[in-house]
Design an enzyme around this catalytic site. Structure first.
Site, short mmCIF file in Angstrom:
data_model
loop_
_atom_site.label_atom_id
_atom_site.label_comp_id
_atom_site.label_asym_id
_atom_site.label_seq_id
_atom_site.Cartn_x
_atom_site.Cartn_y
_atom_site.Cartn_z
N GLU A 9 0.79 -1.17 0.08
CA GLU A 9 0.07 0.07 0.04
C GLU A 9 0.79 1.16 0.14
O GLU A 9 0.39 2.19 -0.61
CB GLU A 9 -0.75 0.12 1.25
N ASP A 82 -1.92 -5.12 3.87
CA ASP A 82 -2.04 -5.50 5.08
C ASP A 82 -2.89 -6.72 5.26
O ASP A 82 -3.76 -6.96 4.58
CB ASP A 82 -2.69 -4.27 5.72
N ASP A 84 -5.55 -7.88 6.56
CA ASP A 84 -6.76 -7.64 7.51
C ASP A 84 -7.90 -7.55 6.24
O ASP A 84 -7.26 -7.51 4.83
CB ASP A 84 -7.00 -6.63 8.34
N TYR A 298 1.93 -6.17 13.44
CA TYR A 298 0.69 -5.40 12.77
C TYR A 298 -0.07 -4.83 14.09
O TYR A 298 -0.30 -5.47 14.97
CB TYR A 298 -0.07 -6.27 12.01
N ARG A 300 -3.11 -3.32 14.05
CA ARG A 300 -4.48 -3.61 13.99
C ARG A 300 -4.74 -4.94 14.66
O ARG A 300 -5.19 -5.90 13.80
CB ARG A 300 -4.99 -3.13 12.75
#
Length: 690
Positions: A9, A82, A84, A298, A300
């Site tokens: 990203e 990522d 998720d 990570y 989150r």
């Protein structure tokens, strides 16, 4: 020679990963999402299974052309967004744009950006997880339907430019409900009674408990005085002494929620700042003598699980640095809450030997503070418990009973690394006492108290409430708070979150006509449904339809029933004259708090910041000192007579004088504690206040 294209990203992530790979790999950044629903229309075909209309995000055309060009030159494409739902959706959109087959093993996933983790992921590509994509797509469509269907009603009936959000509206309701609790609260009087005793050179306290059979609450001054009259001239005899060992266990390593709460409490970071700095630590920092590497896993996550390797590394580090007694007898396991996803580990350092002070020179101040917090919390979570020697004493006074408790830290354990809040019992040092001993009463101190209303939410306590109620997920806590502040439904004053009149009006309207949108339990159930889509247990179209069908009926009904609502802002007139037209300025509320505005608007549009005064005088001229803010919101202090007086300082002036040179002392935050320093730079006087 075969070439592989890796797409992530962000440029920071691309830079870090690029240094781990050889010349056969090219790493490019998508700069976040590349496709989304259009802003100019609802973009969801309600009549055709809620089919979303995705378009290229404005300004991404050139970037997409570059990615397509690189993809054509590559033998293999790996999507490393990522780990998720949001990351999976970005990969899915990229795969569609680049024309990749759905069965193509193009997706790689890692939970820390280290060379080992990235290389292992490259060797284990998988297909895109459509369940994850469907869960993200369902959330996006639900949010779009709520926002684009209800917001126009708010424009017509309340005020142009308002908007409703599926999750944000519940957060505003929590704040509005808390405000109502505070306003409706009726305080009740109660009294405490503290006995102070002196034995030898030690003074300790005991609190009134009741009689030997039951606890007694003191509800009035008369009752307190009656008890005092019965015991003040009597004997105070030690009835019972208990000595026990108390153990305090460490807290688990951080989840997103607990990191945001602790960073707010200990570092004064907003939730948005915490996530921004954590993202930097995750994506990679250029370390001296080591190169660019991700420092944390990570960020989150709602799991407290850690890998067996990380635990093993922590044990070795603790043994080496602190000794065997600082590791627990059995490895620690922490229980993750019931509805947590557990896909990722807890937030921890990627390499335990990389202690904060050893890399401090490579980090910004904020990066260092947050990394140290994460590193310390993780190390502490794997250490032995702290051990206290506790003493509790029952003291008889006629027919009444006082209780004293105190503790002494015998073994610091994890507290060596990560401090809890001060233990009150440690402040009450109880001397050696024997049963039957008559104590020397120093004073009896009654104190009046009143029960307090619940506290207003801060960012930290709101995140905690959202998590406890199952509202939102780790990736959404910070955006929720930013959104409700930006929309003007909530303002922040001295850390507390207050609903604006607009926020209250909109919430009441939504409660009456769109009950489910602001229903806490309903919103939590919807989060669980999204989780079930992710787990492959539910079909996303069915979930969206079950939500939207009743909502559409409510929308049609509300269009007819809601009358125009005027929101009148309360006006507080000041004695400050507008320097453009002479009218007395009024205090108004905006998304950044209160400000001064001319009541002659729109003819006169003059506004000024509302400056808060502090008690200390200006060190240069003796006038009032006011609190000011930079454009980025950082607080500093300046003279109220500016520009006549040019005094400014990052440190807060106090009323105290330096004992060495007589100049005013400044208050400075130093490593989480207050420190008084002399305003005279040539004077080196310092005094710590802990």
């Amino acid at each position: 020679m075969a070439q592989s294209l890796v797409i992530v990203e962000s440029p920071a992530k691309a830079k870090t990963i690029g240094k781990f790979l050889d010349k056969n790999f090219k790493v490019k950044a998508s700069m976040g999402h590349v496709r989304d629903l259009p802003k100019s229309q609802i973009g969801v075909d309600v009549e055709n299974n809620y089919n979303p209309k995705y378009i290229t995000i404005r300004g991404k055309g050139k970037l997409i052309d570059e990615l397509k060009k690189e993809a054509k030159k590559s033998d293999k494409i790996l999507l490393a967004t990522d780990p998720d739902r949001e990351g999976e959706a970005i990969s899915w959109h990229l795969a569609a744009i680049l024309g990749l087959d759905s069965m193509n093993k193009c997706r790689i996933e890692f939970h820390e950006i280290t060379k080992k983790a990235v290389l292992e992921a490259i060797n284990k590509p998988r297909t895109i997880n459509k369940n994850l994509v469907d869960a993200q797509q369902a959330r996006r469509i639900l949010d779009r339907l709520v926002g684009y269907e209800i917001s126009p009603i708010l424009w017509k009936k309340v005020k142009w430019g308002l908007s409703a959000g599926r999750v944000q509206s519940v957060a505003v309701r929590l704040i509005c409900d808390r405000e109502k609790e505070i306003k409706d609260f009726i305080p009740k009087e109660y009294w405490s009674l503290t006995a102070k005793f002196k034995e030898g050179n030690k003074v300790f306290e005991a609190k009134f408990y009741g009689n030997e059979n039951e606890k007694i609450s003191i509800d009035s001054k008369e009752q307190a005085e009656k008890i005092i009259s019965e015991i003040e001239n009597g004997e105070y005899i030690v009835k019972e002494v208990k000595k026990l060992e108390r153990k305090k266990n460490p807290l688990p390593p951080f989840t997103t929620s607990t990191l945001q709460q602790e960073a707010y409490k200990k570092l004064n970071f907003t939730t948005k700042k915490t996530m921004s700095v954590a993202q930097q630590l995750y994506e990679g920092i250029d370390l001296k003598n080591e190169g660019t590497v991700g420092l944390i896993t990570y960020m989150r996550t709602d799991s407290v699980r850690i890998s067996s390797q990380a635990q093993e590394d922590a044990f070795k580090y603790i043994n080496k640095k602190y000794g065997n007694s600082y590791t627990p007898s059995t490895k620690r396991t922490f229980k993750t809450k019931a509805n947590a996803q557990d896909a990722h580990e807890a937030i921890r350092p990627t390499m335990i030997d990389r202690d904060p002070d050893s890399i401090k020179d490579s980090l910004s101040i904020d990066q260092y503070k947050l990394y140290k917090l994460i590193w310390s919390r993780f190390i502490a979570s794997q250490m032995a418990e702290a051990v206290y020697d506790t003493t509790t004493v029952d003291i008889k006074a006629n027919n009444y009973l006082f209780k004293a408790s105190g503790s002494t830290l015998r073994f610091s354990g994890f507290l060596t690394v990560y401090d809890f809040d001060d233990d009150e019992d440690e402040k009450n040092k109880i001397p050696e006492l024997k049963i039957g001993q008559v104590l020397n009463l120093k004073s009896l101190d009654p104190a009046q108290h009143f029960t307090q209303p619940p506290a207003r939410f801060t960012e930290a306590t709101l995140v905690k409430a959202l998590e406890e109620n199952g509202i939102g997920r780790p990736s959404t806590y910070a955006p929720i708070i930013s959104t409700i502040l930006d929309r003007g439904y909530v303002i922040k004053e001295k850390k507390s979150l207050y609903p604006t009149d607009l926020g209250i009006v909109v919430t009441e309207l939504l409660k009456e006509y769109f009950k489910d949108i602001v229903d806490i339990e309903f919103t939590a159930q919807m989060e669980n449904k999204l989780d079930e889509i992710e787990d492959g247990k539910e079909y996303w179209v069915k979930i969206v339809d079950n939500f939207y069908t009743p909502l559409k009926k409510q929308i049609d009904s509300a269009e007819e029933k809601i009358n125009r609502i005027e929101v009148e802002e309360p006006v507080e007139v000041t004695d400050i004259k507008c320097d453009k037209c002479g009218k007395y300025m009024v205090i108004k509320k905006g998304k950044f708090g209160k400000f001064l505005a001319c009541p002659g608007y729109p003819e006169c549009k003059n506004t000024k910041p509302l400056l808060e005064e502090i008690e200390a005088p200006c060190p240069k001229c003796g006038a009032k000192v006011v609190i000011r803010k930079t454009k980025k919101g950082k607080i500093f202090y300046g003279c109220s007579r500016y520009p006549e007086c040019n005094f400014v300082s990052w440190n807060k002036p106090t009323k105290e004088k330096c004992p060495e040179c007589g100049n005013i002392l400044f208050e400075k935050n130093y490593k989480g504690h207050k420190q008084l320093i002399c305003s005279n730079e040539e004077c080196k006087y310092k005094k710590s206040e802990r």
